[in-house]
Scaffold this motif. Structure first.
Motif, PDB file in Angstrom:
ATOM      1  N   ARG A  67      23.029 134.088  43.668  1.00 56.21           N
ATOM      2  CA  ARG A  67      22.924 134.721  42.371  1.00 56.21           C
ATOM      3  C   ARG A  67      21.799 136.574  42.560  1.00 56.21           C
ATOM      4  O   ARG A  67      21.108 136.822  43.674  1.00 56.21           O
ATOM      5  CB  ARG A  67      22.159 134.244  41.608  1.00 56.21           C
ATOM      6  N   ARG A  68      22.252 137.002  41.385  1.00 53.81           N
ATOM      7  CA  ARG A  68      21.063 138.468  41.097  1.00 53.81           C
ATOM      8  C   ARG A  68      22.091 139.592  42.528  1.00 53.81           C
ATOM      9  O   ARG A  68      21.181 140.559  42.198  1.00 53.81           O
ATOM     10  CB  ARG A  68      19.942 138.437  41.803  1.00 53.81           C
ATOM     11  N   HIS A  69      23.562 139.104  42.742  1.00 56.12           N
ATOM     12  CA  HIS A  69      23.892 140.455  43.429  1.00 56.12           C
ATOM     13  C   HIS A  69      25.626 141.356  42.968  1.00 56.12           C
ATOM     14  O   HIS A  69      25.865 141.454  43.378  1.00 56.12           O
ATOM     15  CB  HIS A  69      24.289 139.843  45.761  1.00 56.12           C
ATOM     16  N   GLY A  70      25.451 140.646  41.926  1.00 60.98           N
ATOM     17  CA  GLY A  70      26.529 140.911  41.131  1.00 60.98           C
ATOM     18  C   GLY A  70      27.954 140.004  41.238  1.00 60.98           C
ATOM     19  O   GLY A  70      29.189 140.347  41.121  1.00 60.98           O
ATOM     20  N   LEU A  71      27.406 138.961  41.761  1.00 56.37           N
ATOM     21  CA  LEU A  71      29.376 137.884  42.577  1.00 56.37           C
ATOM     22  C   LEU A  71      28.867 136.963  41.008  1.00 56.37           C
ATOM     23  O   LEU A  71      30.712 136.860  41.396  1.00 56.37           O
ATOM     24  CB  LEU A  71      28.317 136.644  43.469  1.00 56.37           C
ATOM     25  N   GLY A  72      28.203 136.391  40.491  1.00 56.64           N
ATOM     26  CA  GLY A  72      29.043 135.611  39.308  1.00 56.64           C
ATOM     27  C   GLY A  72      30.014 136.632  38.396  1.00 56.64           C
ATOM     28  O   GLY A  72      30.958 135.956  37.753  1.00 56.64           O
ATOM     29  N   LYS A  73      29.386 138.010  38.005  1.00 56.49           N
ATOM     30  CA  LYS A  73      30.025 138.764  36.930  1.00 56.49           C
ATOM     31  C   LYS A  73      31.499 138.691  37.461  1.00 56.49           C
ATOM     32  O   LYS A  73      32.284 138.444  37.137  1.00 56.49           O
ATOM     33  CB  LYS A  73      29.203 139.696  37.185  1.00 56.49           C
ATOM     34  N   ALA A  74      31.796 139.325  39.226  1.00 55.81           N
ATOM     35  CA  ALA A  74      33.148 139.613  39.883  1.00 55.81           C
ATOM     36  C   ALA A  74      33.716 138.032  39.355  1.00 55.81           C
ATOM     37  O   ALA A  74      35.152 138.210  39.209  1.00 55.81           O
ATOM     38  CB  ALA A  74      32.520 139.753  41.041  1.00 55.81           C
ATOM     39  N   VAL A  75      33.530 136.827  39.203  1.00 54.07           N
ATOM     40  CA  VAL A  75      33.779 135.462  39.853  1.00 54.07           C
ATOM     41  C   VAL A  75      34.542 135.583  38.069  1.00 54.07           C
ATOM     42  O   VAL A  75      35.184 135.441  37.990  1.00 54.07           O
ATOM     43  CB  VAL A  75      32.698 134.629  40.118  1.00 54.07           C
ATOM     44  N   ALA A  76      33.109 135.900  37.466  1.00 54.01           N
ATOM     45  CA  ALA A  76      33.709 135.401  35.450  1.00 54.01           C
ATOM     46  C   ALA A  76      34.463 136.202  35.264  1.00 54.01           C
ATOM     47  O   ALA A  76      35.663 136.307  34.608  1.00 54.01           O
ATOM     48  CB  ALA A  76      32.779 135.765  34.874  1.00 54.01           C
ATOM     49  N   HIS A  77      34.847 138.040  35.903  1.00 55.88           N
ATOM     50  CA  HIS A  77      35.824 138.481  35.424  1.00 55.88           C
ATOM     51  C   HIS A  77      36.793 138.329  36.196  1.00 55.88           C
ATOM     52  O   HIS A  77      38.307 138.382  35.236  1.00 55.88           O
ATOM     53  CB  HIS A  77      35.760 139.652  35.853  1.00 55.88           C
ATOM     54  N   GLU A  78      37.274 137.096  37.426  1.00 53.73           N
ATOM     55  CA  GLU A  78      38.481 137.042  37.885  1.00 53.73           C
ATOM     56  C   GLU A  78      38.813 136.067  37.563  1.00 53.73           C
ATOM     57  O   GLU A  78      40.414 135.525  37.181  1.00 53.73           O
ATOM     58  CB  GLU A  78      37.950 136.814  39.446  1.00 53.73           C
ATOM     59  N   ILE A  79      38.284 134.850  36.921  1.00 48.83           N
ATOM     60  CA  ILE A  79      38.546 133.560  35.825  1.00 48.83           C
ATOM     61  C   ILE A  79      38.918 134.430  34.435  1.00 48.83           C
ATOM     62  O   ILE A  79      40.320 133.574  34.031  1.00 48.83           O
ATOM     63  CB  ILE A  79      37.402 132.593  35.783  1.00 48.83           C
ATOM     64  N   PHE A  80      38.686 135.159  34.263  1.00 43.62           N
ATOM     65  CA  PHE A  80      39.456 135.260  33.032  1.00 43.62           C
ATOM     66  C   PHE A  80      40.368 136.477  32.798  1.00 43.62           C
ATOM     67  O   PHE A  80      41.880 136.249  32.458  1.00 43.62           O
ATOM     68  CB  PHE A  80      38.268 136.790  31.956  1.00 43.62           C
ATOM     69  N   ARG A  81      40.437 136.752  33.995  1.00 47.81           N
ATOM     70  CA  ARG A  81      41.867 137.633  34.454  1.00 47.81           C
ATOM     71  C   ARG A  81      42.808 136.334  34.752  1.00 47.81           C
ATOM     72  O   ARG A  81      44.221 136.518  34.253  1.00 47.81           O
ATOM     73  CB  ARG A  81      41.843 138.507  35.763  1.00 47.81           C
ATOM     74  N   LYS A  82      42.273 135.594  35.348  1.00 51.74           N
ATOM     75  CA  LYS A  82      43.543 134.780  35.817  1.00 51.74           C
ATOM     76  C   LYS A  82      43.755 133.374  34.850  1.00 51.74           C
ATOM     77  O   LYS A  82      44.700 132.979  34.783  1.00 51.74           O
ATOM     78  CB  LYS A  82      43.087 133.309  36.894  1.00 51.74           C
TER      79      LYS A  82
END
Length: 165
Positions: free
Chosen positions: A99-114
């Protein structure tokens, strides 16, 4: 730990037990915000886990960083009042170390694109860290083109996602 070095993979049914163990960690974290208790076996249990391999509107994913499990995302969809498909994050978990390294946001964005289309993401009102995370992640993804509403014990963000290019 770079947020862009992760993999998001569908969870095969053979790895359901791994997901169940991670769900226990997630539910333990979540017990801070909801009055949930463990059962007689010392487990919280997740009632919908089997449905992620039997219901076509449910999609389980593992998040891995450098080949190591870092979390999971459970996506589901449902029809809205116009009978249009709406996607939702059923559960979203990143282990504390990631957490707190931008991973969650990057994963969320990838899911939204998927899953391009209408989205509705909600948080429990008492879970202020989750509200801040989703509000910021969705705002960045949509360039502030989202709506937010509060109903009883939940905060909702709604928006439309675009497919990956």
């Amino acid at each position: 730990m770079a947020a862009n070095h992760f993999t998001l993979t569908s969870i095969p049914i053979e790895e359901k037990e791994v997901l169940k163990r991670l769900l226990e960690l997630y539910l333990y974290d979540f017990s801070e915000f909801l009055p949930i208790d463990v059962n007689e076996d010392g487990c919280f249990g997740y009632p919908y886990v089997d449905e992620y391999w039997s219901d076509p509107v449910r999609h389980p994913f593992f998040v891995k960083v450098e080949g190591k499990l870092a979390g999971f995302v459970l996506v589901r969809s449902f029809p809205d009042h116009n009978n249009e498909q709406v996607y939702s994050i059923a559960e979203f978990f990143m282990m504390k170390r990631f957490r707190r390294h931008g991973l969650g946001k990057a994963v969320a964005h990838e899911i939204f694109r998927k899953f391009p289309g209408k989205w509705e993401v909600f948080q429990i009102r008492s879970n202020l860290p989750a509200i801040a995370f989703w509000r910021k992640s969705i705002a960045e993804y949509t360039r502030n083109n989202f709506q937010e509403r509060k109903e009883e014990e939940r905060v909702y963000q709604t928006f439309v996602s675009a497919p990956a290019l």
